[in-house]
Structure formats: C-alpha cells, structure tokens
Design a protein around this motif. Structure first.
Motif, mmCIF file in Angstrom:
data_model
loop_
_atom_site.group_PDB
_atom_site.id
_atom_site.type_symbol
_atom_site.label_atom_id
_atom_site.label_comp_id
_atom_site.label_asym_id
_atom_site.label_seq_id
_atom_site.Cartn_x
_atom_site.Cartn_y
_atom_site.Cartn_z
ATOM 1 N N ILE A 153 12.258 7.136 2.762
ATOM 2 C CA ILE A 153 12.142 8.279 3.514
ATOM 3 C C ILE A 153 11.361 9.260 3.987
ATOM 4 O O ILE A 153 10.259 9.254 4.809
ATOM 5 N N ILE A 154 11.100 9.911 2.890
ATOM 6 C CA ILE A 154 9.702 11.019 2.720
ATOM 7 C C ILE A 154 8.566 10.780 3.171
ATOM 8 O O ILE A 154 7.542 11.314 4.166
ATOM 9 N N LEU A 155 8.123 9.815 2.939
ATOM 10 C CA LEU A 155 6.946 9.053 2.763
ATOM 11 C C LEU A 155 6.640 8.288 3.734
ATOM 12 O O LEU A 155 5.251 7.642 4.223
ATOM 13 N N ALA A 156 7.465 7.675 4.909
ATOM 14 C CA ALA A 156 7.394 7.165 6.066
ATOM 15 C C ALA A 156 6.144 8.011 6.970
ATOM 16 O O ALA A 156 7.277 8.702 7.175
ATOM 17 N N LYS A 157 6.028 7.080 7.224
ATOM 18 C CA LYS A 157 4.711 7.851 8.668
ATOM 19 C C LYS A 157 5.554 8.491 9.366
ATOM 20 O O LYS A 157 4.685 9.506 10.444
ATOM 21 N N SER A 158 6.670 8.168 10.419
ATOM 22 C CA SER A 158 7.445 8.382 11.136
ATOM 23 C C SER A 158 7.913 10.384 10.427
ATOM 24 O O SER A 158 8.199 11.271 11.497
ATOM 25 N N TYR A 205 22.877 3.768 5.456
ATOM 26 C CA TYR A 205 22.514 5.180 4.411
ATOM 27 C C TYR A 205 21.115 6.131 4.973
ATOM 28 O O TYR A 205 21.091 7.141 4.821
ATOM 29 N N HIS A 206 20.100 4.583 4.938
ATOM 30 C CA HIS A 206 19.326 5.188 4.759
ATOM 31 C C HIS A 206 18.696 5.470 6.356
ATOM 32 O O HIS A 206 17.686 6.266 6.450
ATOM 33 N N ILE A 207 19.103 4.576 7.104
ATOM 34 C CA ILE A 207 18.812 4.920 8.748
ATOM 35 C C ILE A 207 19.821 6.284 9.053
ATOM 36 O O ILE A 207 18.430 7.817 9.455
ATOM 37 N N VAL A 208 20.653 6.772 8.652
ATOM 38 C CA VAL A 208 21.282 7.666 9.164
ATOM 39 C C VAL A 208 20.305 8.795 8.425
ATOM 40 O O VAL A 208 20.864 10.113 8.647
ATOM 41 N N LEU A 209 20.346 8.767 6.838
ATOM 42 C CA LEU A 209 19.757 9.853 6.144
ATOM 43 C C LEU A 209 18.458 10.587 7.058
ATOM 44 O O LEU A 209 18.114 11.382 6.732
ATOM 45 N N SER A 210 17.659 9.736 7.337
ATOM 46 C CA SER A 210 16.553 9.829 7.352
ATOM 47 C C SER A 210 16.431 10.402 9.159
ATOM 48 O O SER A 210 15.790 11.208 9.590
#
Length: 487
Positions: A412-417, A284-289
C-alpha cells in the motif's frame, strides 16, 4: 440484524460527532479561558490528567479488545451477549480496583491537597465510562445513535456552562460540566445496548481466555500514557500550575485538530478487524489503502494551517494573556501528523492482526524515552520542551509501528497511487504557506486575515489535488455527485 453499514455514512456520522465534540470546546474555550484564572485552568488540567491514569486502569484495554473480538460475533446475538457480559464484568472489577487506588493515593500524597475536589469530580468518569459500553456501538457500527446522543448532551452542557461559570474560581463547576458533557449519557448507552444484546454482570467471566490479550492491550495503553499524559504531570511537578495553564491551551487546540481527523479513523476499525479476522485480505487491503490515502489528504493541510495560524488562533481563542503558548502550539502541531499515522498502523493493522506484543513493545520504548526527554527538556524550555518531547515521541512510535507492520502495509505504502496522493498533498500544503504570508502582508486585521487564510487555502489545496488527479479527491467528488444526482 442489519450490519455492514456504509463506511462513508459511518465516517460522516462519526465525523459529525467529532465536529460536535470539537465545537463544544471551540465555542466554550474562549469563554472559559477569559473567565477562569490561569492557575484555575492549571488545576483543572492537572486534575483531569491525574484521573486519566486511573481511567486507564479502569478501562483495562477492554474497549479495544472488545471491538476486535466482538466484531466476529456480531451476527450471533447469543454469543455476542455472552462475550459482552464477560468483558463488562472484567471491566467493572478493574473499575473498582481503580477507585480504591485513587482514594489511597489521595490519602498518601499530601501535595495533592489543592487538587482533591477537582480530582473527585473527574473520578466519576471511571464508573460511567465503564457503564457506557460504547464499544458495543462501535462493534455494530451504530454511529447514528451515538451522534444524536452526543449532540443533545453537548448542547445542554454548553448552556449550563454559560449560565453557571461566571468567576475566576469556578473551575470546579467547569469540571462538573465537562464530566457531564463527556459521559453524562452513558447510562442511556447501557440501556439502549439491549437493542443488540443483554449485558450483565456474570460469575463466569472466562478470564483465562480474555485476560492475556486484554492485559497486553492495557500495557500498551499504559505505555501510550507515558508520552501523552505524563507531559502535563511532569510539567506541573517541575514548573507549577501556571506553566500547566499555559501549556494546556496549546494542547487543547492540538487535541481539537487531532480529534476531528481521528474521528474519521475510528469507524474503520471494526470493519478492518472483521475483514482481517475472516482472512478477506483483498478487501482488507482495499479499505486500508483508502484510509491511509484519505487521512494523508486531511492531516497534512490541517496541521500546516494550524502551524501557520498559531498566533492568530491563540489570540482568537484564548486572548493575549496566553500568547506565551504560541511557540508551544507551533511545535506540538507537528505531532498530529505522526500520531495519526501511528494510530493507523497500530489500530488498523497491529491490533486486528493480533500483534499486541509488538504494539506494547513500540509504545513502551517510546513512553520511556518521552518521560526521559521531559525531565531533560522541561527544565530548559518549560512548556516548549514538553511540546518538543511529544513530537519526538510521536515520530518515534510511528516509525516503530511502520517497521512492525511493513509486511502488511508495504504494497500500500509503495503503491504509485499512494506516493502520488501524498505528493499532491505536500504541494497543496506549500500553497497554504504561500497564502498565509500573502494574507499576513496584505491584511492586518486579525479575524479577516484568519478567515481569508482558511478559505483561500482550502480552495488552493483542493485545486492542487484535482490538478494532480488525486484519487481520493475524485472519489469523494463522484460520491457527492451521485448523492445530489439522486435528489
């Protein structure tokens, strides 16, 4: 039964469908705006907006609820058939109620006299939208059928428009063709849905189970309508048909840009609902990202380009008699950015996570604020005030949705990518601004300048993404290489 279709393929198909749905008004809008009178356009848009309130009541939030819950049953034909029939029956009951209230309102309110014929034409959408059960195709991620069907009806409707609509007072014919283009194929939808399950009216709807989440989603949709459709209604009441006609041009162009982007988002909702429903949180997190990063990459340049080219777009699409709407378009385009991200956090996080109560709270607060802003700003700035109230409302609901989903989206929001991808998009947008001013200085010819700005901006923006090593841009490039490499 084959499920779990590629999100990339679905995004492309639904993107194609969105493009066709956008090309229809993009091709026809300049013709309509030049043939019909400003007041005729005002009557058309006011009537369409008025019917949308009853369309909302008829829909009752069933489509969103059906996609979320039905995604869990799609591998069991018996269960999905039972579920679909129950929610379809509830939907039909709501549609009957909506028709009764619509007729009652036309009898009570005498100031709707000028709009009655147009309203009755648009009211046909209530029954056919319910009959269409398009949520079945979303549950099964079957966007190929919807795309082909959409193209066929849009082309036919476009031909009818150019053949039939000829005079300034032909707005009723335009309304009929618009209705045909949007829901004319829904009878085919209903018959074709047998491929997946049998949908019928049933006596036992299990309404005790379904009604609470449906009504919560419905209440949220009502709140959304307070800051989407109320603008046109209040503007019409306070400033009249001419103001609605001017404002409707900026809104139609705004909807064109937003619709193209949101079409890509729709295909991810059933997949995210399924993953979260089955507690497959990592996937879920991968797709949402990917969704958040991809839409960041798209929504920013589209919005900035429309803002910079507002005058050119108005002149090309609507003509000089609608130049008053340029500032309105520049203002309201900012709302695209906020509404797309708000939609992500609402449809892809809050609804799949069954936080309808928070979605309702956020949209209700925003809707009330927006209605109040309209009554304050419209008397001062007319249609520009309406646009500004929409921007403030979209920013507000996006902020509230972020707060309500922060525990899920924070990684997800705070991820460097993510931060890196957003920065690359912002820098690319600065390039678009520079390109516009250079082209404006060097190229006075309207059509050529517009084309140059779009083409050069696209090149500059994509180059910036690759220089910043934007992950989504490289992912899309790799997929294109693989696809063409196989051939």
């Amino acid at each position: 039964m084959k499920t779990g279709k590629s999100l990339t393929v679905n995004a492309l198909l639904n993107g194609l469908r969105s493009i066709i749905n956008l090309l229809f008004p993009l091709i026809t809008l300049p013709y309509v705006l030049r043939v019909l009178s400003v007041d005729g356009i005002g009557i058309y848009n006011f009537s369409n907006t008025y019917v949308n309130y009853f369309l909302l009541l008829a829909g009752l939030g069933v489509a969103t609820y059906a996609v979320r819950e039905g995604a869990k049953y799609r591998d069991d034909q018996a269960k999905i058939g039972e579920f679909a029939s129950q929610v379809f029956t509830i939907n039909m009951i709501a549609t009957l109620g909506a028709y009764l209230l619509l007729i009652l309102s036309l009898l009570i309110f005498g100031n709707l006299h000028n709009y009655v014929s147009c309203i009755l034409i648009f009211s046909l959408q209530l029954f056919f939208t319910t009959l269409g059960t398009e949520w079945i195709y979303t549950i099964y991620e079957d966007f190929s059928y919807i795309t082909v069907r959409s193209i066929a009806f849009q082309v036919l409707s476009m031909i009818l428009l150019f053949v039939i609509v000829k005079k300034p007072n032909d707005y009723l014919l335009y309304a009929g063709i618009t209705f045909f283009a949007s829901v004319g194929a829904n009878l085919l939808n209903f018959l074709h849905a047998k491929k997946y399950c049998q949908i019928k009216l049933v006596k036992k709807t299990n309404w005790q189970y379904h009604l609470k989440p449906i009504l919560t989603i419905f209440a949220s949709a009502v709140a959304v309508t307070l800051y989407v459709s109320s603008d046109t209604t209040i503007l019409g009441l306070l400033k009249g048909e001419h103001a609605v006609g001017i404002y409707s041009v900026s809104v139609r162009i705004y909807n064109l840009a937003e619709g193209l982007i949101s079409g890509i988002l729709v295909v991810t909702i059933p997949r995210l609902a399924m993953l979260l429903g089955k507690r497959r949180l990592k996937e879920y997190h991968i797709v949402l990202s990917k969704v958040i990063n991809a839409l960041s990459m798209l929504v920013l340049p589209v919005s900035v380009t429309v803002i910079m080219l507002s005058k050119e777009v108005i002149l090309l699409i609507a003509g000089p008699k609608y130049l008053e709407s340029v500032n309105s378009l520049r203002i309201i385009t900012w709302a695209i950015i906020f509404s797309i991200f708000s939609w992500i956090f609402n449809q892809c996080v809050l609804i799949p996570a069954k936080r309808e109560n928070l979605s309702l709270r956020n949209t209700l607060i925003t809707g009330i604020v927006n209605v109040a802003l309209n009554f304050i700003l419209i008397p001062i700035w007319s249609y520009d005030g309406t646009s500004l109230s929409t921007v403030i409302a979209e920013f507000m609901v996006m902020s509230l949705n972020i707060g309500s989903t922060w525990d899920i989206i924070k990684p997800i929001i705070l991820a460097k990518s993510t931060v890196k991808n957003i920065i690359s998009s912002v820098v690319g947008c600065l390039g678009i601004v520079v390109v516009y001013f250079i082209c404006k200085l060097l190229c006075p010819q309207l059509v050529l300048r517009t084309i140059l700005v779009i083409v050069i901006s696209m090149i500059i923006y994509l180059t910036t993404l690759f220089l910043f090593k934007n992950e989504i841009a490289f992912l899309m490039l790799d997929k294109l290489k693989n696809r063409f490499g196989r051939k």
